[in-house]
Design a protein around this motif. Structure first.
Motif, PDB file in Angstrom:
ATOM      1  N   ILE A 148       2.602   7.124   8.357  1.00  0.00           N
ATOM      2  CA  ILE A 148       1.948   6.191   7.454  1.00  0.00           C
ATOM      3  C   ILE A 148       1.698   4.894   8.209  1.00  0.00           C
ATOM      4  CG2 ILE A 148       2.071   5.000   5.232  1.00  0.00           C
ATOM      5  CD1 ILE A 148       2.308   8.160   5.172  1.00  0.00           C
ATOM      6  N   VAL A 149       0.467   4.430   8.228  1.00  0.00           N
ATOM      7  CA  VAL A 149       0.150   3.135   8.821  1.00  0.00           C
ATOM      8  C   VAL A 149      -0.066   2.144   7.694  1.00  0.00           C
ATOM      9  CG1 VAL A 149      -1.553   1.805  10.136  1.00  0.00           C
ATOM     10  CG2 VAL A 149      -0.768   4.020  10.979  1.00  0.00           C
ATOM     11  N   VAL A 150       0.678   1.061   7.765  1.00  0.00           N
ATOM     12  CA  VAL A 150       0.545  -0.041   6.819  1.00  0.00           C
ATOM     13  C   VAL A 150      -0.164  -1.159   7.571  1.00  0.00           C
ATOM     14  CG1 VAL A 150       1.767  -1.684   5.366  1.00  0.00           C
ATOM     15  CG2 VAL A 150       2.658   0.643   5.631  1.00  0.00           C
ATOM     16  N   LEU A 151      -1.401  -1.443   7.182  1.00  0.00           N
ATOM     17  CA  LEU A 151      -2.211  -2.428   7.872  1.00  0.00           C
ATOM     18  C   LEU A 151      -2.489  -3.610   6.966  1.00  0.00           C
ATOM     19  CD1 LEU A 151      -4.018  -3.270  10.303  1.00  0.00           C
ATOM     20  CD2 LEU A 151      -5.898  -2.115   9.097  1.00  0.00           C
ATOM     21  N   SER A 152      -2.115  -4.766   7.429  1.00  0.00           N
ATOM     22  CA  SER A 152      -2.420  -5.995   6.710  1.00  0.00           C
ATOM     23  C   SER A 152      -3.524  -6.729   7.459  1.00  0.00           C
ATOM     24  CB  SER A 152      -1.172  -6.880   6.610  1.00  0.00           C
ATOM     25  OG  SER A 152      -1.512  -8.113   6.024  1.00  0.00           O
ATOM     26  N   GLY A 153      -4.519  -7.177   6.751  1.00  0.00           N
ATOM     27  CA  GLY A 153      -5.661  -7.847   7.357  1.00  0.00           C
ATOM     28  C   GLY A 153      -5.443  -9.318   7.632  1.00  0.00           C
ATOM     29  N   ASN A 154      -4.210  -9.703   7.817  1.00  0.00           N
ATOM     30  CA  ASN A 154      -3.927 -11.117   8.069  1.00  0.00           C
ATOM     31  C   ASN A 154      -4.056 -11.463   9.548  1.00  0.00           C
ATOM     32  OD1 ASN A 154      -1.382  -9.495   8.015  1.00  0.00           O
ATOM     33  ND2 ASN A 154      -0.570 -11.349   8.948  1.00  0.00           N
ATOM     34  N   THR A 155      -4.399 -12.718   9.793  1.00  0.00           N
ATOM     35  CA  THR A 155      -4.552 -13.188  11.164  1.00  0.00           C
ATOM     36  C   THR A 155      -3.436 -14.137  11.579  1.00  0.00           C
ATOM     37  OG1 THR A 155      -5.998 -14.962  10.395  1.00  0.00           O
ATOM     38  CG2 THR A 155      -7.065 -12.926  11.155  1.00  0.00           C
ATOM     39  N   HIS A 156      -2.411 -14.248  10.762  1.00  0.00           N
ATOM     40  CA  HIS A 156      -1.252 -15.069  11.107  1.00  0.00           C
ATOM     41  C   HIS A 156      -0.025 -14.543  10.364  1.00  0.00           C
ATOM     42  CE1 HIS A 156      -2.885 -16.800   7.401  1.00  0.00           C
ATOM     43  NE2 HIS A 156      -1.647 -17.112   7.118  1.00  0.00           N
ATOM     44  N   PRO A 178       3.872 -16.050   8.891  1.00  0.00           N
ATOM     45  CA  PRO A 178       3.952 -15.143   7.744  1.00  0.00           C
ATOM     46  C   PRO A 178       2.654 -15.180   6.931  1.00  0.00           C
ATOM     47  CG  PRO A 178       5.176 -17.152   7.279  1.00  0.00           C
ATOM     48  CD  PRO A 178       4.684 -17.260   8.697  1.00  0.00           C
ATOM     49  N   SER A 179       2.530 -14.185   6.066  1.00  0.00           N
ATOM     50  CA  SER A 179       1.338 -14.090   5.232  1.00  0.00           C
ATOM     51  C   SER A 179       1.669 -13.357   3.942  1.00  0.00           C
ATOM     52  CB  SER A 179       0.235 -13.383   6.024  1.00  0.00           C
ATOM     53  OG  SER A 179      -0.237 -12.234   5.426  1.00  0.00           O
ATOM     54  N   LYS A 180       0.984 -13.723   2.874  1.00  0.00           N
ATOM     55  CA  LYS A 180       1.187 -13.050   1.590  1.00  0.00           C
ATOM     56  C   LYS A 180       0.730 -11.592   1.663  1.00  0.00           C
ATOM     57  CE  LYS A 180       0.422 -17.276  -0.988  1.00  0.00           C
ATOM     58  NZ  LYS A 180      -0.543 -18.005  -1.817  1.00  0.00           N
ATOM     59  N   SER A 181      -0.356 -11.347   2.383  1.00  0.00           N
ATOM     60  CA  SER A 181      -0.845  -9.971   2.519  1.00  0.00           C
ATOM     61  C   SER A 181       0.155  -9.111   3.272  1.00  0.00           C
ATOM     62  CB  SER A 181      -2.193  -9.952   3.237  1.00  0.00           C
ATOM     63  OG  SER A 181      -3.150 -10.600   2.460  1.00  0.00           O
ATOM     64  N   ARG A 182       0.758  -9.675   4.303  1.00  0.00           N
ATOM     65  CA  ARG A 182       1.788  -8.953   5.066  1.00  0.00           C
ATOM     66  C   ARG A 182       2.990  -8.664   4.167  1.00  0.00           C
ATOM     67  NH1 ARG A 182       3.658  -5.831   9.343  1.00  0.00           N
ATOM     68  NH2 ARG A 182       5.622  -6.636  10.041  1.00  0.00           N
ATOM     69  N   THR A 183       3.381  -9.631   3.353  1.00  0.00           N
ATOM     70  CA  THR A 183       4.502  -9.437   2.435  1.00  0.00           C
ATOM     71  C   THR A 183       4.205  -8.306   1.461  1.00  0.00           C
ATOM     72  OG1 THR A 183       5.145 -11.750   2.643  1.00  0.00           O
ATOM     73  CG2 THR A 183       5.968 -10.558   0.711  1.00  0.00           C
ATOM     74  N   LEU A 184       2.999  -8.298   0.889  1.00  0.00           N
ATOM     75  CA  LEU A 184       2.593  -7.225  -0.023  1.00  0.00           C
ATOM     76  C   LEU A 184       2.594  -5.885   0.698  1.00  0.00           C
ATOM     77  CD1 LEU A 184       1.464  -6.085  -2.676  1.00  0.00           C
ATOM     78  CD2 LEU A 184      -0.827  -6.786  -1.879  1.00  0.00           C
ATOM     79  N   ALA A 185       1.990  -5.833   1.875  1.00  0.00           N
ATOM     80  CA  ALA A 185       1.920  -4.583   2.642  1.00  0.00           C
ATOM     81  C   ALA A 185       3.319  -4.075   2.978  1.00  0.00           C
ATOM     82  CB  ALA A 185       1.116  -4.805   3.930  1.00  0.00           C
ATOM     83  N   HIS A 186       4.181  -4.972   3.398  1.00  0.00           N
ATOM     84  CA  HIS A 186       5.545  -4.583   3.762  1.00  0.00           C
ATOM     85  C   HIS A 186       6.286  -4.030   2.545  1.00  0.00           C
ATOM     86  CE1 HIS A 186       9.757  -5.065   5.064  1.00  0.00           C
ATOM     87  NE2 HIS A 186       9.245  -4.719   6.236  1.00  0.00           N
ATOM     88  N   HIS A 187       6.137  -4.689   1.414  1.00  0.00           N
ATOM     89  CA  HIS A 187       6.791  -4.224   0.182  1.00  0.00           C
ATOM     90  C   HIS A 187       6.315  -2.815  -0.189  1.00  0.00           C
ATOM     91  CE1 HIS A 187       8.442  -4.204  -3.862  1.00  0.00           C
ATOM     92  NE2 HIS A 187       7.238  -3.885  -4.296  1.00  0.00           N
TER      93      HIS A 187
END
Length: 148
Positions: free
Chosen positions: A12-20, A22-31
């Motif tokens: 499974i690849v979890v890809l967040s489209g963030n460019t920095h 920490p990020s809210k998108s990364r937090t959502l993706a990680h969760h």
């Protein structure tokens, strides 16, 4: 998250489209990735757009990608399933996020399960999921999860 277990393999690849970070998108993706890993025996590979490095934006073709950018493209193409989140900027995903998918082989994601999500500053940003992410993965004939 109701991925069909018989369809879901291992990678499974979890890809967040963030460019920095920490990020809210990364937090959502990680969760979302961790929630899946708790329910199923899968390997989860967490990636961010920033992992592709600056070479992603400088490449007009796949042959011009830096090794870091090519690793992200290859990981997306080789995944058995994807979880993709993106921040919303001015009512859309970032152009660099779209550029990454412009370099993905059009046949690489056929019938691939994809869970999509976005983070933004208001409720109107929720439209990005239905009006931009779902059609993007529809082009690839991926199987987006009905709810986002």
């Amino acid at each position: 998250m109701n991925f069909h277990v018989e369809r879901l393999r291992q990678n499974i690849v979890v890809l967040s489209g963030n460019t920095h970070r920490p990020s809210k998108s990364r937090t959502l993706a990680h969760h979302l990735g961790e929630a899946l890993r708790e329910r199923l025996s899968v390997t989860v590979n967490f990636l961010d757009l920033v992992d592709a490095g600056r070479g992603l934006g400088a490449a007009f073709t796949r042959r011009e990608l830096t090794p870091e950018a090519l690793n992200v493209v290859n990981a997306v193409e080789q995944a058995d399933a994807l979880i993709v989140t993106t921040p919303v900027y001015n009512g859309s995903y970032a152009g660099l996020f779209k550029h990454l998918f412009d370099l993905i082989d059009p046949l690489a994601l056929v019938d691939r399960p994809v869970l999509i999500g976005a983070t933004g500053g208001g409720q109107r940003h929720a439209l990005v999921v239905e009006h931009q992410l779902r059609p993007l993965f529809g082009f690839y004939s991926a199987l987006t999860v009905p709810s986002a």
